[in-house]
Design a protein around this motif. Structure first.
Motif, PDB file in Angstrom:
ATOM      1  N   ASN A 491       0.814  -1.214   0.000  1.00  0.00           N
ATOM      2  CA  ASN A 491       0.000   0.000   0.000  1.00  0.00           C
ATOM      3  C   ASN A 491       0.846   1.263   0.000  1.00  0.00           C
ATOM      4  O   ASN A 491       0.363   2.358   0.267  1.00  0.00           O
ATOM      5  CB  ASN A 491      -0.932   0.004   1.220  1.00  0.00           C
ATOM      6  CG  ASN A 491      -0.161  -0.105   2.538  1.00  0.00           C
ATOM      7  OD1 ASN A 491       1.060  -0.354   2.523  1.00  0.00           O
ATOM      8  ND2 ASN A 491      -0.850   0.073   3.651  1.00  0.00           N
ATOM      9  N   GLY A 492       2.113   1.119  -0.315  1.00  0.00           N
ATOM     10  CA  GLY A 492       3.007   2.267  -0.321  1.00  0.00           C
ATOM     11  C   GLY A 492       2.763   3.203  -1.497  1.00  0.00           C
ATOM     12  O   GLY A 492       2.116   2.838  -2.487  1.00  0.00           O
ATOM     13  N   PRO A 493       3.292   4.426  -1.438  1.00  0.00           N
ATOM     14  CA  PRO A 493       3.036   5.429  -2.479  1.00  0.00           C
ATOM     15  C   PRO A 493       3.635   5.085  -3.833  1.00  0.00           C
ATOM     16  O   PRO A 493       3.169   5.576  -4.857  1.00  0.00           O
ATOM     17  CB  PRO A 493       3.681   6.700  -1.906  1.00  0.00           C
ATOM     18  CG  PRO A 493       4.696   6.201  -0.924  1.00  0.00           C
ATOM     19  CD  PRO A 493       4.118   4.950  -0.340  1.00  0.00           C
ATOM     20  N   GLU A 494       4.666   4.250  -3.856  1.00  0.00           N
ATOM     21  CA  GLU A 494       5.288   3.881  -5.129  1.00  0.00           C
ATOM     22  C   GLU A 494       4.561   2.716  -5.798  1.00  0.00           C
ATOM     23  O   GLU A 494       4.908   2.326  -6.923  1.00  0.00           O
ATOM     24  CB  GLU A 494       6.764   3.519  -4.941  1.00  0.00           C
ATOM     25  CG  GLU A 494       7.019   2.227  -4.185  1.00  0.00           C
ATOM     26  CD  GLU A 494       6.949   2.405  -2.658  1.00  0.00           C
ATOM     27  OE1 GLU A 494       7.164   1.412  -1.960  1.00  0.00           O
ATOM     28  OE2 GLU A 494       6.683   3.530  -2.202  1.00  0.00           O
ATOM     29  N   VAL A 495       3.541   2.146  -5.130  1.00  0.00           N
ATOM     30  CA  VAL A 495       2.784   1.018  -5.672  1.00  0.00           C
ATOM     31  C   VAL A 495       1.564   1.544  -6.411  1.00  0.00           C
ATOM     32  O   VAL A 495       0.742   2.268  -5.837  1.00  0.00           O
ATOM     33  CB  VAL A 495       2.366   0.037  -4.556  1.00  0.00           C
ATOM     34  CG1 VAL A 495       1.572  -1.121  -5.164  1.00  0.00           C
ATOM     35  CG2 VAL A 495       3.596  -0.478  -3.829  1.00  0.00           C
ATOM     36  N   ASN A 503      -5.484   4.221 -17.507  1.00  0.00           N
ATOM     37  CA  ASN A 503      -6.401   5.363 -17.624  1.00  0.00           C
ATOM     38  C   ASN A 503      -5.730   6.708 -17.351  1.00  0.00           C
ATOM     39  O   ASN A 503      -6.385   7.755 -17.378  1.00  0.00           O
ATOM     40  CB  ASN A 503      -7.633   5.179 -16.720  1.00  0.00           C
ATOM     41  CG  ASN A 503      -7.285   5.125 -15.240  1.00  0.00           C
ATOM     42  OD1 ASN A 503      -6.302   5.711 -14.778  1.00  0.00           O
ATOM     43  ND2 ASN A 503      -8.113   4.410 -14.473  1.00  0.00           N
ATOM     44  N   GLY A 504      -4.417   6.685 -17.105  1.00  0.00           N
ATOM     45  CA  GLY A 504      -3.674   7.924 -16.957  1.00  0.00           C
ATOM     46  C   GLY A 504      -3.715   8.550 -15.589  1.00  0.00           C
ATOM     47  O   GLY A 504      -3.132   9.618 -15.377  1.00  0.00           O
ATOM     48  N   GLN A 505      -4.375   7.909 -14.613  1.00  0.00           N
ATOM     49  CA  GLN A 505      -4.436   8.473 -13.269  1.00  0.00           C
ATOM     50  C   GLN A 505      -3.134   8.295 -12.505  1.00  0.00           C
ATOM     51  O   GLN A 505      -2.929   8.935 -11.470  1.00  0.00           O
ATOM     52  CB  GLN A 505      -5.589   7.833 -12.493  1.00  0.00           C
ATOM     53  CG  GLN A 505      -6.968   8.183 -13.042  1.00  0.00           C
ATOM     54  CD  GLN A 505      -8.087   7.566 -12.224  1.00  0.00           C
ATOM     55  OE1 GLN A 505      -7.882   7.146 -11.085  1.00  0.00           O
ATOM     56  NE2 GLN A 505      -9.287   7.516 -12.790  1.00  0.00           N
ATOM     57  N   ALA A 506      -2.279   7.403 -12.984  1.00  0.00           N
ATOM     58  CA  ALA A 506      -0.987   7.180 -12.340  1.00  0.00           C
ATOM     59  C   ALA A 506       0.111   7.180 -13.396  1.00  0.00           C
ATOM     60  O   ALA A 506      -0.105   6.741 -14.524  1.00  0.00           O
ATOM     61  CB  ALA A 506      -0.991   5.847 -11.580  1.00  0.00           C
ATOM     62  N   LYS A 507       1.270   7.697 -13.026  1.00  0.00           N
ATOM     63  CA  LYS A 507       2.422   7.736 -13.919  1.00  0.00           C
ATOM     64  C   LYS A 507       3.559   6.921 -13.309  1.00  0.00           C
ATOM     65  O   LYS A 507       3.937   7.124 -12.148  1.00  0.00           O
ATOM     66  CB  LYS A 507       2.894   9.181 -14.133  1.00  0.00           C
ATOM     67  CG  LYS A 507       1.828  10.096 -14.723  1.00  0.00           C
ATOM     68  CD  LYS A 507       1.493   9.706 -16.157  1.00  0.00           C
ATOM     69  CE  LYS A 507       0.483  10.690 -16.762  1.00  0.00           C
ATOM     70  NZ  LYS A 507       0.087  10.287 -18.125  1.00  0.00           N
TER      71      LYS A 507
END
Length: 649
Positions: A491-495, A503-507
């Motif tokens: 559940n870390g921020p890099e996951v 869908n482009g919500q994450a890079k």
């Protein structure tokens, strides 16, 4: 003639046979005949519906020519006995009564015997590897003797004569796709040293003798064609240069057209191309053959839309085009194209799920992911509802839109709730260029929502919205969610979730580790690698893409091999920390993988919320839960469940 597709709807001739347009139904097996190969009522109903769609020539599926070793698949059509003729005559008449011309394809399976039962006969003792993996040494073919070859030649000729007696308008000899004639044509499967092996002249002797035998039994005027693989795509196999020489021989011996396809069952992605393979995949070979012969050439292979078909004819790459899977996705393909209603054509998404995997590898009758009625003609159909009801559909993915479409066609008043734009997971699923066929299907469904007047409410539906709307029935199709196993640090921020990558919500960062080995994991790994990321694909099992169809497994394996994706299998992830993934093998050995981003693609699980239970508490409301919300599956499962639910309202 269609003003939009004038070439496609111009009349044409194959030998003495005049066709009303240039669309040909390719011979594709349905597994709907009786066990002895006789025509069943179910098969008649199927071909009646397909023939009603306006296609000029329907070539019925391959029929086995003898009772020795030619039958390939379960419930395959037969033409090896005079007792087959009455049913075949009814089949031909049924097709012609709908305005189409009726053809039939003749086949000997050779080494490619899906049934896996002895005897298996071929040019040489070279097995189909997939069958050998399943059946062991039983899959190694017996080498045909000269006497047996002569018997097969007679069997083909006798079968052509039976087709004439059954009033078919045309017969096609199956010389493609790795079946017996191809076993002789291709040096990959022909290791003989007698007059049927070695030189091309010898390797094409079987086909030559079959043509001459057939012509001697039915005369020159009866339309007789052959289907050839432009290439079998085997490294040591049969290329287009040799195909051209075979086509010239066929023309010289009096054949009336060459139907060009490609591949064999080992190279199945070239025969039944998945969506990761470019559309119109084998048209290049049809063009090459057409330049070398003076008889018509039928182009085939993933010609999914009418604009593709028209372009092939305009550019002189073929004289006719043949459609297999597209006419299962929409039997009205030809009528809709002729009438300028191309936006209403339900497109084939080339998933090969219902028409290939479930049919040939799970021994079912043919089905289609996007068309639940195929194979169920006269049994499963949209009928007017006895009472018009007010229906809510929650979720605008493939299941929700299909439920809304069918319910509206049955006469109900339908409101669809979707907080995003229509399409659901089809949006993320079609982002990669090798999955773009899904975009055509999403666009088709959204167009039907608009044309049918389905009311779209752009919000997440709550129980109060449904209750206050005074709906009589509700279909809940809110989809699934990504699985998230209990791995420290997941559940870390890099996951990041693979869905959010699409869908482009994450890079994603430059160095990426993708967790998983199923369809989504492979696709997001390839997608990111193509975008310039350094990707490691990490899977706990030894085999990748286990949830994929056979053609996707082959295609994705080849794509991964060509890519720079590092594939690591047999490791279980034990921890994710910033910048690093820790994993162990079955012996407890630990490995570390550096990562700017970790992408989870570990499958999907059903959504568990209270919406359906809350709605059931309202007396008198019919509540249906469908799609990934209930059990995660494929497009086939979602669409078929939606169709059935809408028919029950």
């Amino acid at each position: 003639m269609s003003m939009k597709y004038p070439k496609l709807f111009a009349p044409g001739r194959i030998g003495s046979l005049t066709l009303p347009n240039r669309v040909v139904k390719a011979p594709t097996s349905t597994a709907m005949s009786n066990m002895d190969g006789t025509v069943s009522d179910r098969l008649i109903r199927h071909y009646r519906e397909v023939a009603r769609g306006g296609t000029g020539l329907i070539i019925a599926e391959y029929a086995f020519v003898d009772n020795i070793a030619s039958k390939s698949a379960h419930c395959q059509l037969g033409i090896c006995s005079d007792e087959h003729i009455p049913g075949l005559a009814l089949l031909a008449a049924t097709i012609k009564e709908q305005g189409a011309r009726a053809g039939i394809q003749l086949e000997h399976c050779g080494r490619q015997k899906f049934l896996g039962t002895p005897p298996i006969k071929s040019a040489s003792a070279v097995p189909w590897l997939a069958l050998k993996a399943r059946s062991g040494d039983k899959a190694i073919p017996e080498v045909l003797s000269i006497e047996e070859i002569e018997q097969i030649v007679e069997a083909f000729g006798d079968s052509v004569k039976r087709a004439v007696m059954a009033d078919f308008d045309l017969v096609e000899i199956h010389g493609a796709h790795g079946y017996l004639i191809t076993n002789f044509l291709s040096p990959h499967t022909n290791k003989r040293t007698d007059r049927y092996g070695g030189t091309l002249e010898n390797r094409m002797r079987l086909l030559s003798e079959i043509i001459q035998n057939a012509r001697g039994k039915v005369g020159r005027e009866f339309p007789l064609t052959v289907r050839l693989s432009g290439s079998d795509y085997e490294p040591d196999g049969f290329g287009v240069d040799e195909t051209i020489e075979v086509a010239k021989m066929c023309e010289k011996l009096g054949l009336d057209a060459i139907h060009v396809s490609g591949g064999d069952h080992h190279q199945m992605i070239h025969q039944v191309s998945p969506m990761s393979i470019p559309r119109m995949h084998n048209v290049w070979a049809a063009e090459a053959v057409r330049k070398a012969v003076g008889i018509p050439v039928i182009a085939s292979g993933s010609i999914t839309l009418p604009e593709f078909a028209e372009a092939i004819l305009v550019e002189g790459k073929g004289d006719f085009i043949s459609l297999g899977r597209p006419l299962w996705a929409d039997p009205e393909w030809t009528n809709k194209a002729r009438d300028g209603r191309q936006e209403d054509i339900r497109p084939c998404i080339r998933c090969n799920d219902g028409c290939l995997d479930r049919t040939f590898f799970h021994f079912q009758a043919v089905g289609c992911s996007v068309n639940p009625e195929i194979g169920r003609e006269g049994d499963l159909q949209i009928t007017p509802a006895l009472q018009r009801k007010k229906v809510a559909v929650v979720g605008g993915g493939p299941a929700g839109m299909e439920a809304a479409r069918v319910a509206t066609l049955r006469g109900h008043s339908v409101t669809l709730f979707e907080k995003r734009s229509l399409g659901g997971v089809l949006f993320e699923g079609s982002v990669a260029d090798f999955k773009s066929d899904l975009g055509f299907y999403s666009e088709y469904l959204a167009t039907q929502m608009k044309k049918l007047g389905v009311e779209i409410v752009s919000k997440e539906a709550k129980a109060d919205d449904i209750k206050t709307g005074q709906f009589d029935a509700v279909v809940v199709a809110t989809g699934g969610k990504s699985a998230m196993p209990a791995i420290p640090g997941l559940n870390g921020p890099e996951v990041l979730d693979a869905i959010n990558i699409f869908n482009g919500q994450a890079k994603a960062g430059k160095q990426v580790v993708v967790l998983g080995g199923g369809e989504t994991a492979v696709e997001v790994a390839l997608y990111l690698e193509q975008a310039g990321h350094h990707v490691t694909l990490l899977h706990r099992r030894e085999l990748m893409a286990r949830d994929c169809t056979i053609t996707d497994k082959i295609s994705y394996s080849e794509m991964l091999a060509r890519s720079a994706v590092k594939v690591v299998t047999g490791l279980q992830v034990t921890e994710v920390k910033k910048g690093r993934v820790t994993a162990t093998d079955k012996h407890g050995k630990t490995s570390y993988f550096e990562a700017d981003s970790v992408i989870t693609a570990l499958g999907y699980v059903p959504v568990k919320d209270e919406l359906a239970d809350q709605l059931r508490a309202k007396s008198g409301m019919m509540v249906f839960e469908i799609g990934d919300r209930v059990r995660t599956g494929k497009v086939y499962d979602a669409v078929h469940a939606a169709y059935r639910a809408a028919c029950q309202i």
